[in-house]
Design a protein around this motif. Structure first.
Motif, PDB file in Angstrom:
ATOM      1  N   ALA A  76       0.859  -1.429  -0.114  1.00 58.81           N
ATOM      2  CA  ALA A  76       0.028   0.103  -0.059  1.00 58.81           C
ATOM      3  C   ALA A  76       0.887   1.418  -0.047  1.00 58.81           C
ATOM      4  CB  ALA A  76      -0.930  -0.008   1.147  1.00 58.81           C
ATOM      5  N   ASP A  77       2.188   1.161   0.634  1.00 55.87           N
ATOM      6  CA  ASP A  77       3.103   2.205   0.467  1.00 55.87           C
ATOM      7  C   ASP A  77       4.539   1.805   0.241  1.00 55.87           C
ATOM      8  OD1 ASP A  77       4.402   4.766   0.775  1.00 55.87           O
ATOM      9  OD2 ASP A  77       4.502   4.276   3.143  1.00 55.87           O
ATOM     10  N   GLY A  78       4.567   1.225  -1.238  1.00 63.31           N
ATOM     11  CA  GLY A  78       5.664   0.709  -1.606  1.00 63.31           C
ATOM     12  C   GLY A  78       6.638  -0.094  -0.712  1.00 63.31           C
ATOM     13  N   ASN A 119       7.346   2.060  13.313  1.00 61.03           N
ATOM     14  CA  ASN A 119       6.383   2.881  13.702  1.00 61.03           C
ATOM     15  C   ASN A 119       5.008   2.339  13.284  1.00 61.03           C
ATOM     16  OD1 ASN A 119       5.519   5.580  14.525  1.00 61.03           O
ATOM     17  ND2 ASN A 119       4.488   5.653  12.517  1.00 61.03           N
ATOM     18  N   HIS A 120       4.936   1.477  12.511  1.00 59.82           N
ATOM     19  CA  HIS A 120       3.569   1.021  11.863  1.00 59.82           C
ATOM     20  C   HIS A 120       3.751  -0.199  11.289  1.00 59.82           C
ATOM     21  CE1 HIS A 120       5.152   4.055   8.846  1.00 59.82           C
ATOM     22  NE2 HIS A 120       5.164   2.945   8.223  1.00 59.82           N
ATOM     23  N   THR A 121       2.798  -1.111  11.309  1.00 61.82           N
ATOM     24  CA  THR A 121       2.614  -2.408  10.533  1.00 61.82           C
ATOM     25  C   THR A 121       1.788  -1.883   9.439  1.00 61.82           C
ATOM     26  OG1 THR A 121       0.470  -3.398  11.713  1.00 61.82           O
ATOM     27  CG2 THR A 121       2.979  -3.701  12.460  1.00 61.82           C
ATOM     28  N   VAL A 164       0.454  12.082   7.477  1.00 60.28           N
ATOM     29  CA  VAL A 164       1.542  12.915   6.644  1.00 60.28           C
ATOM     30  C   VAL A 164       1.101  12.913   5.195  1.00 60.28           C
ATOM     31  CG1 VAL A 164       4.102  12.660   5.965  1.00 60.28           C
ATOM     32  CG2 VAL A 164       3.198  12.206   8.331  1.00 60.28           C
ATOM     33  N   PHE A 165       0.307  11.897   4.915  1.00 59.30           N
ATOM     34  CA  PHE A 165      -0.026  11.816   3.346  1.00 59.30           C
ATOM     35  C   PHE A 165      -1.517  12.459   3.289  1.00 59.30           C
ATOM     36  CE2 PHE A 165       1.929   7.302   3.269  1.00 59.30           C
ATOM     37  CZ  PHE A 165       3.042   7.826   3.038  1.00 59.30           C
ATOM     38  N   GLY A 166      -1.837  13.246   4.078  1.00 55.75           N
ATOM     39  CA  GLY A 166      -3.080  14.113   3.895  1.00 55.75           C
ATOM     40  C   GLY A 166      -4.303  13.465   4.537  1.00 55.75           C
ATOM     41  N   PHE A 221      20.836  -1.351   9.930  1.00 54.57           N
ATOM     42  CA  PHE A 221      19.394  -1.094   9.593  1.00 54.57           C
ATOM     43  C   PHE A 221      19.139   0.715   9.247  1.00 54.57           C
ATOM     44  CE2 PHE A 221      19.299  -4.246  12.215  1.00 54.57           C
ATOM     45  CZ  PHE A 221      18.623  -5.279  11.800  1.00 54.57           C
ATOM     46  N   ARG A 222      18.307   0.684   8.421  1.00 55.96           N
ATOM     47  CA  ARG A 222      17.769   2.255   8.207  1.00 55.96           C
ATOM     48  C   ARG A 222      16.360   2.130   8.773  1.00 55.96           C
ATOM     49  NH1 ARG A 222      12.810   4.404   5.864  1.00 55.96           N
ATOM     50  NH2 ARG A 222      13.316   6.217   5.077  1.00 55.96           N
ATOM     51  N   ILE A 223      16.310   3.196   9.836  1.00 52.67           N
ATOM     52  CA  ILE A 223      15.259   3.011  10.823  1.00 52.67           C
ATOM     53  C   ILE A 223      14.040   3.883  10.000  1.00 52.67           C
ATOM     54  CG2 ILE A 223      14.307   3.200  13.168  1.00 52.67           C
ATOM     55  CD1 ILE A 223      17.481   2.520  13.792  1.00 52.67           C
ATOM     56  N   ASP A 224      13.206   3.461   9.730  1.00 51.24           N
ATOM     57  CA  ASP A 224      11.644   4.164   9.259  1.00 51.24           C
ATOM     58  C   ASP A 224      11.387   4.932  10.218  1.00 51.24           C
ATOM     59  OD1 ASP A 224      10.388   4.944   6.559  1.00 51.24           O
ATOM     60  OD2 ASP A 224       8.965   4.170   7.868  1.00 51.24           O
ATOM     61  N   VAL A 225      10.866   6.221  10.002  1.00 53.16           N
ATOM     62  CA  VAL A 225      10.381   7.242  11.050  1.00 53.16           C
ATOM     63  C   VAL A 225      10.765   6.993  12.442  1.00 53.16           C
ATOM     64  CG1 VAL A 225       8.005   7.956  11.697  1.00 53.16           C
ATOM     65  CG2 VAL A 225       8.389   6.706   9.510  1.00 53.16           C
ATOM     66  N   ALA A 282      19.208   6.611  11.309  1.00 51.76           N
ATOM     67  CA  ALA A 282      17.906   7.303  11.952  1.00 51.76           C
ATOM     68  C   ALA A 282      17.238   8.006  10.435  1.00 51.76           C
ATOM     69  CB  ALA A 282      17.762   8.061  12.898  1.00 51.76           C
ATOM     70  N   GLU A 283      16.087   7.643  10.167  1.00 51.81           N
ATOM     71  CA  GLU A 283      15.210   8.428   9.114  1.00 51.81           C
ATOM     72  C   GLU A 283      14.426   9.592  10.220  1.00 51.81           C
ATOM     73  OE1 GLU A 283      11.601   9.323   6.322  1.00 51.81           O
ATOM     74  OE2 GLU A 283      11.447   7.929   7.981  1.00 51.81           O
ATOM     75  N   ALA A 284      15.149  10.472  10.619  1.00 53.61           N
ATOM     76  CA  ALA A 284      14.246  11.203  11.759  1.00 53.61           C
ATOM     77  C   ALA A 284      14.203  12.801  11.062  1.00 53.61           C
ATOM     78  CB  ALA A 284      15.377  11.480  12.850  1.00 53.61           C
ATOM     79  N   ASN A 343      16.455  10.921  -2.215  1.00 53.97           N
ATOM     80  CA  ASN A 343      16.071   9.652  -1.810  1.00 53.97           C
ATOM     81  C   ASN A 343      14.711   9.273  -2.354  1.00 53.97           C
ATOM     82  OD1 ASN A 343      13.985  10.768  -0.302  1.00 53.97           O
ATOM     83  ND2 ASN A 343      15.159  10.654   1.620  1.00 53.97           N
ATOM     84  N   HIS A 344      14.030   8.353  -2.291  1.00 54.20           N
ATOM     85  CA  HIS A 344      12.904   8.042  -2.999  1.00 54.20           C
ATOM     86  C   HIS A 344      11.640   8.531  -2.324  1.00 54.20           C
ATOM     87  CE1 HIS A 344      12.661   5.941   1.019  1.00 54.20           C
ATOM     88  NE2 HIS A 344      11.573   5.502   0.812  1.00 54.20           N
ATOM     89  N   ASP A 345      11.614   9.494  -1.364  1.00 54.73           N
ATOM     90  CA  ASP A 345      10.540  10.339  -0.987  1.00 54.73           C
ATOM     91  C   ASP A 345      10.465  11.923  -1.559  1.00 54.73           C
ATOM     92  OD1 ASP A 345       9.428   8.246   0.433  1.00 54.73           O
ATOM     93  OD2 ASP A 345      10.678   8.838   2.380  1.00 54.73           O
ATOM     94  N   VAL A 346      11.687  12.342  -2.250  1.00 57.11           N
ATOM     95  CA  VAL A 346      11.537  13.739  -2.513  1.00 57.11           C
ATOM     96  C   VAL A 346      12.090  13.731  -4.234  1.00 57.11           C
ATOM     97  CG1 VAL A 346      12.488  14.092  -0.186  1.00 57.11           C
ATOM     98  CG2 VAL A 346      14.280  13.837  -2.052  1.00 57.11           C
ATOM     99  N   ARG A 422       4.232  13.903  -4.053  1.00 54.51           N
ATOM    100  CA  ARG A 422       3.809  12.786  -5.175  1.00 54.51           C
ATOM    101  C   ARG A 422       4.956  12.127  -5.292  1.00 54.51           C
ATOM    102  NH1 ARG A 422      -0.183  16.929  -7.710  1.00 54.51           N
ATOM    103  NH2 ARG A 422      -1.156  17.245  -5.620  1.00 54.51           N
ATOM    104  N   ARG A 423       5.225  10.805  -5.102  1.00 53.65           N
ATOM    105  CA  ARG A 423       7.010  10.267  -5.060  1.00 53.65           C
ATOM    106  C   ARG A 423       7.100   9.419  -6.372  1.00 53.65           C
ATOM    107  NH1 ARG A 423       6.532   8.474   0.887  1.00 53.65           N
ATOM    108  NH2 ARG A 423       4.651   7.496   0.112  1.00 53.65           N
ATOM    109  N   ASP A 424       6.164   9.448  -7.068  1.00 50.89           N
ATOM    110  CA  ASP A 424       6.359   8.110  -8.177  1.00 50.89           C
ATOM    111  C   ASP A 424       7.666   8.800  -8.966  1.00 50.89           C
ATOM    112  OD1 ASP A 424       4.603   6.166  -7.212  1.00 50.89           O
ATOM    113  OD2 ASP A 424       2.893   7.472  -7.923  1.00 50.89           O
TER     114      ASP A 424
HETATM  115  C1  NOJ Z   1       9.521   7.138   5.240  1.00 53.93           C
HETATM  116  C2  NOJ Z   1       9.665   6.374   3.976  1.00 53.93           C
HETATM  117  O1  NOJ Z   1      10.934   6.764   3.513  1.00 53.93           O
HETATM  118  C3  NOJ Z   1       8.512   6.669   3.037  1.00 53.93           C
HETATM  119  O2  NOJ Z   1       8.626   6.124   1.679  1.00 53.93           O
HETATM  120  C4  NOJ Z   1       7.434   6.126   3.968  1.00 53.93           C
HETATM  121  O3  NOJ Z   1       6.183   6.251   3.078  1.00 53.93           O
HETATM  122  C5  NOJ Z   1       6.946   6.615   5.161  1.00 53.93           C
HETATM  123  N1  NOJ Z   1       8.422   6.765   5.837  1.00 53.93           N
HETATM  124  C6  NOJ Z   1       6.209   5.804   5.949  1.00 53.93           C
HETATM  125  O4  NOJ Z   1       6.771   4.437   6.488  1.00 53.93           O
END
Ligand code: NOJ
Length: 553
Positions: A76-78, A119-121, A164-166, A221-225, A282-284, A343-346, A422-424
């Protein structure tokens, strides 16, 4: 323009002393697995594909690879919606493929970092399915944030937090008989329910997940959120809308709470209990360099992405300020700074920097790469930046998959500039060859359409062309390995004209001309590498507009 360029150097150790940590000056390459290389022709990149392309990364000269999530997930979110943290999604291969990839990488001298998403499953994770089946306030719901709604019939979300996604950060559940029930919290998509880190079982589970991958041999590990796991007690209202705009500039009741540091301390102890210096990054999103530095205190994580640098506009004074602040903040805790441009979000930086057309974007991107690789610390490269790839800005809406796209207004009326949120466009599969069904990405198509220019941007087209961006990166990374003054170690600024940055590392000077016109400088030394052709005149050098050069002194 001629200005005095002093080349006096500060004395200092050339590199971090042996054994203080490979990550302190590592160049780490981000593989966005679904878009890197596809082995089976289904149009989606996979682990086998990535493994077959590892020699490209070894030749490029990076030290490590970060693989984005390849775990079992409804996507649902890559893949940042994980349904089983110990399984590989069949879309990406098998656990054996993961094991093979780690082994091959190690044979090639590359370390491997994997993502962890604490942060989430996924909403398809067995814990969340149990929680939905449980009664209100039941034990299975304790692992997440379930709350009754506000309003007379519970019809309003429990607080005013936004995703964060609206849209609201809460979704209401429906019982088996169709009656509306409690709400659950999701800071991202509704398919990504937030875990409750006050629940001991959640903590134990993630310790076990980390051990699982460490036992398989990953190097970190790269730690998401990494800033989001702890929420302020009582989940207080924020009292305003457009909360996403506050991320990275304020401590919020759901982001950058002090309680997250205790979790990272626990993980550091776990990482340290393994041989071979396994790391956490940390992705912080923290409001300041100082607060970001808290994540990399000696007993916490090893690195944190420096998003202040990524967000910095193309402006010499602003860049210098961010660099100084970042270096000072991390030095205060003894950590290296971790530079990142994309990165893949910007939006890819080639496009972010292009105010005046694609040519300018690429010129600036090449220069920014040399600046970044000359700074003290570690650097992250996002796949395709070594090819100078731009953002693909004209993807048809029907091809898009980013949940952020579907939850924000598609007409630009939300105040965002077309691609923002919009990150595609930064996730379009890589071009490896001039021809083939997906420019060598795989034997089939590609999950997002690749633009026409992909043939000329491909690895094949750029290899051996001394003017290509790929060869520039290869040369820069080779020098970075060779020259002891690069990587970790001291740096100082040299006097330079307005719009120009000149920085000195042991044995080396780096000059960046951010201006739209050439600048004449006294020859700083012997030219090692430059992002655009240099011209010389009697003891001076003409540094082209928007270019960067490295000089041996
Ligand atoms: C950061 C990730 O880099 C991003 O792609 C993802 O949508 C959010 N965290 C939520 O896990």
């Amino acid at each position: 323009m001629t200005q005095e360029l002093t080349t006096s150097l500060q004395a200092g150790p050339a590199r971090s002393p042996e054994g203080t940590g490979w990550w302190r000056d590592a160049v780490i390459y981000q593989v966005y697995v679904r878009s890197f290389a596809d082995s089976d022709g289904d149009g989606v990149g996979d682990l086998r594909g990535a493994r077959e392309r590892l020699p490209h990364l070894a030749r490029l000269g990076v030290d490590a690879v970060w693989l984005t999530p390849f775990y079992a997930s409804p996507q649902a979110d890559g893949g940042y919606d994980v349904a089983d943290y110990r399984a590989v999604d069949p879309l990406f291969g098998t656990l054996q493929d993961a094991d093979d990839l780690v082994r091959t990488a190690h044979e090639l001298g590359l370390r491997v970092i994997v993502d962890v998403v604490p942060n989430h499953t996924s909403d398809r994770h067995p814990w969340f399915l149990d929680a939905l089946a449980d009664r209100p306030r039941g034990a299975a719901r304790e692992r997440y944030h379930f709350r009754p709604g506000r309003g007379t019939g519970g019809e309003l979300p429990p607080n005013d937090w936004e995703s964060v996604f609206g849209g609201p950060a809460w979704t209401r559940t429906t019982g088996p008989d169709g009656t509306p029930g409690e709400w659950y919290l999701h800071l991202f998509a509704p398919e990504q329910p937030d875990l409750n880190w006050d629940c001991p079982e959640v903590r134990e589970e993630f310790d076990s997940v980390l051990r699982f991958w460490l036992d398989l041999g990953v190097d970190g590990f790269r730690i998401d959120v990494a800033h989001g796991m702890v929420k302020a007690p009582g989940l207080p209202d924020i009292g305003r809308t457009e909360q996403a705009k506050l991320i990275g500039s304020q401590v919020l009741p759901f982001f950058d709470q002090d309680g997250v540091h205790e979790i990272h301390r626990g993980w550091r102890r776990l990482l340290d209990s393994y041989p071979g210096m396994r790391i956490g990054v940390a992705e912080a999103w923290a409001p300041s360099a100082e607060r970001l530095a808290l994540y990399v205190r000696p007993d916490e994580l090893h690195q944190a992405f420096n998003f202040q640098f990524l967000k910095c506009p193309w402006d010499a004074a602003a860049m210098r300020e961010v660099i100084d602040e970042s270096l000072a903040a991390t030095a205060s805790v003894g950590a290296p700074t971790t530079w990142v441009l994309s990165n893949h979000d910007v939006v890819r930086h080639t496009t972010r920097y292009a105010e005046d057309g694609a040519g300018q974007g690429l010129r600036r991107a090449r220069a920014a790469a040399l600046l970044t690789l000359a700074l003290p610390g570690s650097a992250y490269l996002y796949q395709g930046e070594e090819l100078g790839l731009p953002e693909v800005v004209d993807l048809p809406d029907e091809a898009r998959q980013d949940p952020a796209f579907f939850r924000t207004s598609a007409d630009g009326q939300d105040g965002q500039d077309g691609q923002e949120g919009r990150r595609d466009g930064c996730r379009v599969p890589l071009p490896w060859s001039r021809s083939g069904p997906s420019y060598g990405f795989g034997p089939g198509g590609s999950w997002l359409p690749q633009p026409d220019g992909w043939a000329d941007a491909s690895v094949e087209a750029q290899t051996g062309d001394p003017e290509s961006t790929l060869e520039l990166y290869r040369a820069a990374l080779a020098l970075r390995r060779e020259l002891p003054g690069l990587g970790d170690g001291p740096m100082s600024w040299l006097p330079a004209p307005a719009g120009v940055l000149a920085l000195s590392r042991p044995g080396l000077v780096c000059t960046l001309n951010t201006l739209g016109e050439e600048v004449r400088l006294p020859l700083p030394g012997r030219a090692l590498l430059s992002s655009a052709p240099l011209a010389y005149d009697a003891g001076t050098v003409r540094i082209p507009a928007e270019s960067c050069a490295w000089w041996a002194i």
